[in-house]
Design a protein around this motif. Structure first.
Motif, PDB file in Angstrom:
ATOM      1  N   LEU A   1       0.827  -1.212   0.000  1.00  0.00           N
ATOM      2  CA  LEU A   1       0.000   0.000   0.000  1.00  0.00           C
ATOM      3  C   LEU A   1       0.860   1.260   0.000  1.00  0.00           C
ATOM      4  N   VAL A   2       1.913   1.262   0.806  1.00  0.00           N
ATOM      5  CA  VAL A   2       2.772   2.449   0.899  1.00  0.00           C
ATOM      6  C   VAL A   2       3.415   2.754  -0.453  1.00  0.00           C
ATOM      7  N   ALA A   3       3.911   1.731  -1.133  1.00  0.00           N
ATOM      8  CA  ALA A   3       4.558   1.954  -2.420  1.00  0.00           C
ATOM      9  C   ALA A   3       3.571   2.495  -3.452  1.00  0.00           C
ATOM     10  N   LEU A   4       2.382   1.898  -3.519  1.00  0.00           N
ATOM     11  CA  LEU A   4       1.379   2.385  -4.463  1.00  0.00           C
ATOM     12  C   LEU A   4       0.920   3.788  -4.095  1.00  0.00           C
ATOM     13  N   GLU A   5       0.715   4.041  -2.820  1.00  0.00           N
ATOM     14  CA  GLU A   5       0.266   5.354  -2.358  1.00  0.00           C
ATOM     15  C   GLU A   5       1.221   6.450  -2.823  1.00  0.00           C
ATOM     16  N   ASN A   6       2.514   6.185  -2.783  1.00  0.00           N
ATOM     17  CA  ASN A   6       3.488   7.199  -3.173  1.00  0.00           C
ATOM     18  C   ASN A   6       3.502   7.437  -4.672  1.00  0.00           C
ATOM     19  N   ILE A   7       3.281   6.391  -5.473  1.00  0.00           N
ATOM     20  CA  ILE A   7       3.163   6.599  -6.912  1.00  0.00           C
ATOM     21  C   ILE A   7       1.912   7.404  -7.225  1.00  0.00           C
ATOM     22  N   LEU A   8       0.801   7.058  -6.587  1.00  0.00           N
ATOM     23  CA  LEU A   8      -0.450   7.793  -6.800  1.00  0.00           C
ATOM     24  C   LEU A   8      -0.309   9.253  -6.385  1.00  0.00           C
ATOM     25  N   ARG A   9       0.340   9.505  -5.250  1.00  0.00           N
ATOM     26  CA  ARG A   9       0.478  10.887  -4.763  1.00  0.00           C
ATOM     27  C   ARG A   9       1.320  11.717  -5.714  1.00  0.00           C
ATOM     28  N   THR A  10       2.364  11.123  -6.270  1.00  0.00           N
ATOM     29  CA  THR A  10       3.189  11.842  -7.241  1.00  0.00           C
ATOM     30  C   THR A  10       2.355  12.254  -8.450  1.00  0.00           C
ATOM     31  N   ILE A  11       1.526  11.334  -8.943  1.00  0.00           N
ATOM     32  CA  ILE A  11       0.655  11.644 -10.082  1.00  0.00           C
ATOM     33  C   ILE A  11      -0.343  12.731  -9.714  1.00  0.00           C
ATOM     34  N   ILE A  12      -0.942  12.619  -8.527  1.00  0.00           N
ATOM     35  CA  ILE A  12      -1.945  13.595  -8.091  1.00  0.00           C
ATOM     36  C   ILE A  12      -1.328  14.990  -7.975  1.00  0.00           C
ATOM     37  N   SER A  13      -0.096  15.082  -7.485  1.00  0.00           N
ATOM     38  CA  SER A  13       0.582  16.380  -7.408  1.00  0.00           C
ATOM     39  C   SER A  13       0.805  16.947  -8.805  1.00  0.00           C
ATOM     40  N   GLN A  14       1.150  16.075  -9.762  1.00  0.00           N
ATOM     41  CA  GLN A  14       1.343  16.524 -11.147  1.00  0.00           C
ATOM     42  C   GLN A  14       0.032  16.994 -11.768  1.00  0.00           C
TER      43      GLN A  14
ATOM     44  N   GLY B   1      16.487 -17.701   4.159  1.00  0.00           N
ATOM     45  CA  GLY B   1      17.029 -17.844   2.819  1.00  0.00           C
ATOM     46  C   GLY B   1      16.026 -17.669   1.694  1.00  0.00           C
ATOM     47  N   ASN B   2      14.832 -17.138   1.997  1.00  0.00           N
ATOM     48  CA  ASN B   2      13.819 -16.947   0.955  1.00  0.00           C
ATOM     49  C   ASN B   2      13.898 -15.537   0.376  1.00  0.00           C
ATOM     50  N   SER B   3      12.930 -15.220  -0.476  1.00  0.00           N
ATOM     51  CA  SER B   3      12.922 -13.951  -1.193  1.00  0.00           C
ATOM     52  C   SER B   3      12.733 -12.759  -0.259  1.00  0.00           C
ATOM     53  N   GLN B   4      13.303 -11.629  -0.645  1.00  0.00           N
ATOM     54  CA  GLN B   4      13.044 -10.364   0.026  1.00  0.00           C
ATOM     55  C   GLN B   4      11.714  -9.796  -0.445  1.00  0.00           C
ATOM     56  N   PHE B   5      11.095  -8.965   0.395  1.00  0.00           N
ATOM     57  CA  PHE B   5       9.935  -8.208  -0.046  1.00  0.00           C
ATOM     58  C   PHE B   5      10.434  -7.028  -0.867  1.00  0.00           C
ATOM     59  N   ALA B   6       9.821  -6.807  -2.041  1.00  0.00           N
ATOM     60  CA  ALA B   6      10.295  -5.745  -2.922  1.00  0.00           C
ATOM     61  C   ALA B   6       9.128  -5.084  -3.626  1.00  0.00           C
ATOM     62  N   MET B   7       9.210  -3.765  -3.790  1.00  0.00           N
ATOM     63  CA  MET B   7       8.227  -2.979  -4.532  1.00  0.00           C
ATOM     64  C   MET B   7       8.950  -2.040  -5.500  1.00  0.00           C
ATOM     65  N   PRO B   8       8.437  -1.897  -6.738  1.00  0.00           N
ATOM     66  CA  PRO B   8       9.071  -0.983  -7.693  1.00  0.00           C
ATOM     67  C   PRO B   8       8.747   0.469  -7.361  1.00  0.00           C
ATOM     68  N   LEU B   9       9.744   1.310  -7.539  1.00  0.00           N
ATOM     69  CA  LEU B   9       9.584   2.730  -7.209  1.00  0.00           C
ATOM     70  C   LEU B   9       9.412   3.615  -8.428  1.00  0.00           C
TER      71      LEU B   9
END
Length: 620
Positions: free
Chosen positions: A197-210, A390-398
């Motif tokens: 949610l945090v990662a998506l929220e920041n992408i959405l906020r950037t668009i909304i500011s634009q 030894g499993n995967s890291q949690f990752a979100m694209p920025l």
């Protein structure tokens, strides 16, 4: 991490952004001032010096102990910006795009930003489609469902427009890192989704500011459990049900493949509720001193202690209800028996209502911590995430290049000073009430271990309860074969092993502070079918135990999916039934009668099967 990096507001509420590295920073004002350069004090990392070239030069700022304030030597104080996530059914906006004063609401800006993300191709990591695939997808060859579920394959979903360009998928390097990563049936369910949610929220906020929208926009939440006297908040907010926006352009929040319109709320069968909020235990490792309300379904509030689990069965109370229940109810079924997008994990992230639903689930976890004063795990295996094993890291694209934010549960276990992408990030909710529906704890949830021992006439409770350091689990009974629900109801007799059941009986007879009686669980094992939006209710000896959602059943039943066709397992605490048998001197039994009811009758050729019903004891 440089604790100054992040967003702040001064005493005039001007937005200030601090960026930089561990030693040097840049300060920029939202009103155009700056950027100004500064340095971190090497011997005292709570102090910075910034050269404000338009205001007298160097000034020194000191960070408060909780990272919430910067106090400058000229008497000015900056406060960390805390984003406010608001109820989509706020009294002033009523779930609409325009509020009572004629202003655009957070839902309007959400729709405008979603539209921008939907205009980008799926190969772009900032597109709506890429972000939906992070949760789960049905597009890559290894993920596709067979007939009769081809309607769920993304290329057959009408909601996905041509702009998505599904024929050109991202590189294997990107899909390996980011796609099909959601954590379900595991104690990682709450923190993974918080980062999502945090990662998506920041992408959405950037668009909304634009788009010249509010720079402090935050993702709303849909509290379907709220018993408002103003609106029926169990209904999907109107902004998601109209075909066009106020400017008569298509509404990206409207999804034709959403077949449910509301959430059934209550404490009866097949109803969403917030009884999970009365739990006091996140996971099994902290459970020895507090049995009872912290163990509604056997995996406590947060879920089973697993490794990376894209689709597991150790489902915590928060995830099972209301999370899974709402997915099934909102997804629903159409007249042809097809499941809506929200009803299946691999399509759920396509529906914009998904993120408001999860914002509410995140709000409930925050309230469980803050208002309920309950603790998250301190176990390093939880704090470090799956990488501890030894499993995967949690990752979100920025960004569009796929730059990754890697995070752990420890980074996001609080909404205050959450560690986001090398900076601190804070948000809160407009309502942090512990519960919204059951504001008074139901009596049947109040039975902790002390009350149970008292009911069983155990003595010397004042001396303190001595728990075993390790609980033993043993199968004490099982059905003779698989069970099929061709109609809405089936019954089975579960035979009990005389020797194993005797252990349960003896533990009750000897119940005391030093001899804790067994807990008894019923498990539906190897549950298979394609009825993700359906629900099952379980009865033992004609007593209702619990309802469960079948969200995730289809994927767990397919041989090429994560479960390898093994299906799902559901765990029910039936200790109260066994205690009553003991108190009625009827504990000497050879079997238990189990009744399973399906909310909706399964379609022909899509019956629900249960490989085995198992009865287990857990004790010393």
């Amino acid at each position: 991490m440089n604790s100054f990096i992040g967003k702040w507001v001064d005493q005039q509420n001007v937005l200030i952004t601090i960026t930089g590295s561990k030693t040097s920073i840049s300060v920029a004002y939202g009103n155009g001032r700056g950027p100004f350069q500064g340095t971190l004090n090497a011997s005292n990392p709570s102090v910075i010096t910034v050269n404000f070239t338009d205001d007298g030069g160097n000034k020194t700022g000191t960070l408060s102990n909780n990272n919430s304030d910067i106090n400058w030597d000229n008497g000015t104080t900056w406060k960390q910006l805390v984003y406010l996530r608001k109820n989509a059914w706020d009294d002033n906006n009523g779930g609409q795009f325009i509020d009572k004063s004629g202003n655009y609401t957070d839902l309007y800006w959400y729709a405008k930003a979603v539209n921008v993300m939907q205009s980008r191709p799926i190969s772009d990591p900032t597109s709506w489609w890429f972000y939906a695939a992070i949760h789960g997808e049905l597009l890559l060859p290894g993920s596709l469902y067979p007939k009769p579920y081809q309607y769920l394959n993304w290329k057959n979903v009408n909601y996905i427009g041509a702009a998505a360009n599904l024929s050109v998928v991202p590189s294997n390097a990107l899909t390996t890192i980011f796609w099909d990563q959601c954590q379900h049936g595991t104690w990682f369910f709450p923190p993974w989704h918080r980062g999502y949610l945090v990662a998506l929220e920041n992408i959405l906020r950037t668009i909304i500011s634009q788009l010249n929208g509010p720079s402090d926009w935050a993702l709303p939440y849909w509290n379907y459990l709220n018993q408002s006297t103003v609106y029926i908040e169990s209904h999907i907010p109107p902004a998601f049900t109209v075909a066009v926006l106020p400017d008569n352009t298509p509404n990206p929040l409207y999804v034709p493949e959403r077949y449910g319109s509301n959430v059934q709320v209550g404490n009866g069968e097949n109803s969403a509720n917030d009884q999970c909020q009365w739990d006091t235990i996140y996971s099994e490792g902290a459970a020895l001193a507090k049995l009872g309300a912290g163990d509604l379904n056997g995996y406590f509030y947060g879920g089973g202690e697993t490794g990376f689990s894209h689709s597991g069965s150790e489902t915590g109370d928060l995830e099972q209800n209301p999370h899974n229940f709402v997915h099934g109810m909102v997804g629903g079924q159409n007249a042809a028996g097809q499941i809506g997008l929200m009803g299946v994990p691999a399509t759920a992230g396509l529906d914009p209502i998904f993120f408001l639903h999860h914002s509410n689930i995140d709000r409930m976890w925050d309230a469980w911590n803050v208002t309920g004063q309950n603790n998250n795990p301190s176990d390093v295996n939880w704090l470090a995430g799956p990488t501890a094993n030894g499993n995967s890291q949690f990752a979100m694209p920025l960004d569009a290049q796929g730059t990754a934010w890697y995070y752990t549960p420890a980074d996001v276990q609080t909404t205050n000073n959450l560690k986001y992408n090398g900076s601190y990030y804070s948000y809160t909710y407009s309502d942090l009430s512990l519960t919204s529906y059951d504001t008074i704890q139901p009596s049947f949830l109040k039975e902790n271990l002390s009350l149970r021992l008292n009911k069983l006439s155990a003595i010397n409770l004042e001396t303190g309860i001595k728990m075993a350091s390790k609980q033993n689990n043993e199968l004490v009974g099982a059905s003779s074969g698989s069970i099929t629900l061709k109609d809405k109801e089936t019954k089975a007799t579960v035979q009990l092993d005389k020797t194993a059941w005797k252990s349960v009986k003896n533990s009750l007879l000897k119940a005391s502070v030093s001899n804790i009686p067994d807990e008894v669980y019923l498990q539906l094992e190897g549950v298979k079918g394609g009825a993700d939006s359906n629900f099952l209710s379980v009865y033992v000896n004609n007593t209702f135990i619990k309802s469960v959602s079948l969200f995730g059943l289809l994927g767990a039943s397919l041989k090429n999916a994560a479960h390898g066709g093994a299906g799902l397992t559901f765990k029910f605490n039936i200790t109260s039934i066994v205690d009553e048998l003991h108190l009625e001197s009827a504990i000497d039994i050879n079997s238990l009668d189990v009744q399973i009811k399906s909310k909706d009758a399964p379609l022909d050729g899509d019956e629900i099967t249960v490989e085995r019903i198992g009865i287990y004891r857990s004790g010393q």
